[in-house]
Design a protein around this motif. Structure first.
Motif, PDB file in Angstrom:
ATOM      1  N   CYS A  62       0.928  -1.331   0.196  1.00  0.00           N
ATOM      2  CA  CYS A  62      -0.087  -0.101   0.075  1.00  0.00           C
ATOM      3  C   CYS A  62       0.800   1.251  -0.169  1.00  0.00           C
ATOM      4  CB  CYS A  62      -1.043   0.062   1.226  1.00  0.00           C
ATOM      5  SG  CYS A  62      -0.097   0.038   2.805  1.00  0.00           S
ATOM      6  N   TYR A  63       2.182   1.092   0.100  1.00  0.00           N
ATOM      7  CA  TYR A  63       2.964   2.554   0.150  1.00  0.00           C
ATOM      8  C   TYR A  63       3.577   2.883  -1.273  1.00  0.00           C
ATOM      9  CZ  TYR A  63       2.972   1.568   5.076  1.00  0.00           C
ATOM     10  OH  TYR A  63       2.325   1.485   6.549  1.00  0.00           O
ATOM     11  N   ALA A  64       3.379   4.095  -1.454  1.00  0.00           N
ATOM     12  CA  ALA A  64       3.969   4.757  -2.562  1.00  0.00           C
ATOM     13  C   ALA A  64       5.290   5.451  -2.302  1.00  0.00           C
ATOM     14  CB  ALA A  64       2.945   5.517  -3.158  1.00  0.00           C
ATOM     15  N   VAL A  65       6.148   5.375  -3.127  1.00  0.00           N
ATOM     16  CA  VAL A  65       7.300   6.487  -3.127  1.00  0.00           C
ATOM     17  C   VAL A  65       7.256   7.553  -4.219  1.00  0.00           C
ATOM     18  CG1 VAL A  65       9.958   6.294  -3.434  1.00  0.00           C
ATOM     19  CG2 VAL A  65       9.013   4.125  -2.743  1.00  0.00           C
ATOM     20  N   VAL A  66       7.135   8.672  -3.655  1.00  0.00           N
ATOM     21  CA  VAL A  66       6.996   9.869  -4.369  1.00  0.00           C
ATOM     22  C   VAL A  66       8.015  10.757  -4.323  1.00  0.00           C
ATOM     23  CG1 VAL A  66       5.346  11.620  -4.707  1.00  0.00           C
ATOM     24  CG2 VAL A  66       4.526   9.301  -3.765  1.00  0.00           C
TER      25      VAL A  66
END
Length: 590
Positions: free
Chosen positions: A580-584
């Motif tokens: 569920c984690y995005a690297v932005v």
């Protein structure tokens, strides 16, 4: 682009290094547990080697911990006493309670690494009009999980694109094209979806064609006007539901214990506001309504005019004029896709060294995105972002950690590569840190799903572990290159499972009788609780391994001089979508 200082603050590189150091201290003791393979559980006596506790007490403590609230310790505070978790001399697990506290402490959320999604969206939209209207209830052609992911991620992508003044999106590992189609149709973005599978590319083209057809069809119905020039809606109880015949494109989802997990196939997202404004201009704003009333939502409700004969009402001259304008608009919208909202599926295998201009001829300043990019594609997406001047931002959600390549894992002599999937940052490279495939496989376990009752399939794992003892004792094989695969669901009993497995492995079934097979089953059945407890310990550790992989990627971005802002953002409900984690990240202003 707005000033980057308006974006939420994130931990700097020294702070991340401090968190990494603490995390590695815990993982040095915990790694043997998450690196153990279930197949070797009985042959390697893993419980006796790694845990100095009774399996029933471990299970009881884990159940109690699952129902308890996490301690209110301040994020990042060093409250963990490592010797209480593992024995300094034997390295065995000493305390389940301390183990759970440590594992919780070293999660992304508890370490204070996560930037809240809503906080980021608010900052990105500062002094900008929000493109989205009301929340979309569901998207046709997608299952519930995919719909949830696409809506959440596309909203963030659109906000980043608006913030940076970008219109071009590159969706790497685009798969069936759900995200790409949605970004194009709902938000009017110019999207290139790149996937290594030609089958996926062709399927995405056909799926997008059907989606656009349905989109334009619904737009056709929603832009009809009544005799007064005002759009009419049928009451919901009288609305006709339009059924789209594309069963082959619809993903099916098994019903789960989560309850509300069924496909929503009757609602599509609203039409881009750009189309609304275009219609308003061409109609001369003669019958303009507030924007909220003009939203062209896909609710499968139609104008009353759809149910009347063409000549049922004799219009006045002004009504004829207005109706003709709308008809022309419908024809234009149906025949010509907007230049600013194009989705182009492409087939190409993306690596860190891929030349985007060789793939995309009209490449311009763009945002690179990826929804559940598999294995090395996620880190390579970040490398492309940092190395290509045209890529101004990145939003990447990775998955399949077990398929990452590791620089310091034992490799075949002929294996030579420059860009490894893990580690990426200088800190872990200097540590020569290696997780190993089994630990990375453990990172894929879904703690949140297990917590709501979707448990680990203990019996199938038990069958495989006992089978390995039979193979070792009667065939002298300790390492088998061939895999049994997912045959548990096809078997009616342990005896059936062993027979089918031996056949699949090409082993002589006559060496073991039915009596011998059942003796093994009866011998190890009382010890199934050991396997269950051990696997639950691995599930509890899963977020810690994922934290390490995500921290590595975040540190890599913080090391880059031209990266102005980077963060981890929790995009999805982890029960619906565990990764569920995005690297932005965004580059410095240009």
């Amino acid at each position: 682009m707005a000033a980057l200082c308006s974006l939420p603050g994130t931990p700097d590189l020294p702070a991340l290094h401090a968190k990494l150091q603490d995390l590695l201290g815990f993982l040095r003791g915990a790694l043997p547990i998450c690196s153990a393979h279930t197949v070797d559980f009985y042959t390697g006596s893993l419980w006796q080697q790694l845990v100095d506790l009774n399996p029933e007490s471990v299970l009881a403590a884990l159940r109690e911990a699952a129902g308890a609230e996490p301690p209110g310790a301040e994020a990042g505070s060093g409250f963990i006493d490592l010797p209480r978790v593992f024995c300094e001399r034997s390295q065995k697990l000493l305390s389940t309670e301390a183990f759970v506290l440590a594992a919780r402490h070293y999660s992304v959320q508890s370490l204070g690494l996560c930037t809240p999604r809503e906080q980021l969206l608010t900052a990105l939209r500062l002094n900008k009009e929000q493109r989205t209207g009301e929340n979309v209830k569901g998207i046709e052609f997608m299952n519930t999980k995919k719909s949830h992911e696409v809506q959440a991620m596309s909203e963030l992508i659109c906000s980043i694109a608006d913030y940076c003044g970008l219109k071009q999106i590159i969706d790497v590992g685009s798969g069936k094209g759900y995200l790409s189609s949605f970004l194009s149709l709902k938000y009017g973005l110019n999207v290139y979806g790149i996937d290594s599978s030609n089958t996926n590319t062709h399927g995405a083209k056909e799926r997008n064609r059907k989606l656009k057809k349905h989109w334009n069809l619904n737009h056709h119905h929603r832009t009809r006007v009544d005799v007064n020039g005002l759009a009419l809606k049928m009451p919901k109880e009288m609305g006709a539901q339009k059924e789209v015949e594309c069963k082959g494109d619809t993903e099916s989802v098994p019903k789960s214990s989560l309850g509300n997990q069924e496909i929503s196939a009757d609602i599509l997202p609203e039409f881009p506001e750009s189309a609304v404004s275009t219609i308003r201009k061409q109609q001369g704003d003669l019958h303009a309504q507030p924007l909220e009333e003009e939203k062209l939502c896909f609710e499968n409700t139609f104008s009353l005019m759809d149910f009347l004969p063409i000549d049922a009402i004799e219009p006045t001259s002004s009504q004829v004029h207005n109706t003709e304008i709308v008809r022309k608009q419908r024809r234009n919208m149906a025949s010509k896709p907007s230049d600013s909202s194009i989705y182009s599926p492409l087939t190409s295998f993306i690596t860190a060294d891929s030349e985007l201009r060789d793939i995309i001829k009209d490449l311009e300043d763009c945002l690179m995105v990826g929804l559940h990019t598999c294995g090395d594609l996620a880190p390579n997406t970040l490398r492309i972002f940092t190395s290509k001047s045209e890529v101004k931002g990145v939003c990447s959600v990775g998955c399949c950690y077990h398929l990452l390549s590791e620089e310091f894992e034992k490799q075949p002599k002929e294996c030579a590569q420059e860009n490894w999937g893990f580690p990426m940052c200088r800190y872990l490279k200097e540590e020569r840190w290696c997780c190993g495939r089994n630990a990375r496989m453990s990172a894929c376990l879904a703690l949140e799903r297990v917590a709501v009752g979707q448990g680990v399939p203990t019996e199938s794992l038990f069958y495989r572990a006992v089978l390995q003892n039979i193979i070792k004792d009667y065939y002298g094989i300790t390492k088998c290159d061939r895999h049994v695969g997912k045959i548990y669901s096809k078997c009616s009993s342990f005896l059936d499972y062993v027979r089918m497995s031996l056949k699949k492995l090409g082993l002589d079934e006559s060496k073991v009788s039915e009596e011998i097979i059942m003796d093994y089953y009866e011998k190890y059945k009382p010890r199934m609780n050991e396997l269950e407890a051990f696997n639950m310990l691995k599930v509890v550790l899963a977020p810690c391994i994922e934290t390490l992989i995500l921290l590595d990627r975040l540190c890599y971005l913080k090391e880059q001089e031209d990266v102005a802002w980077s963060a981890l953002v929790k995009l999805f409900d982890p029960v619906q979508s565990p990764r569920c984690y995005a690297v932005v990240a965004l580059k410095k202003q240009w």
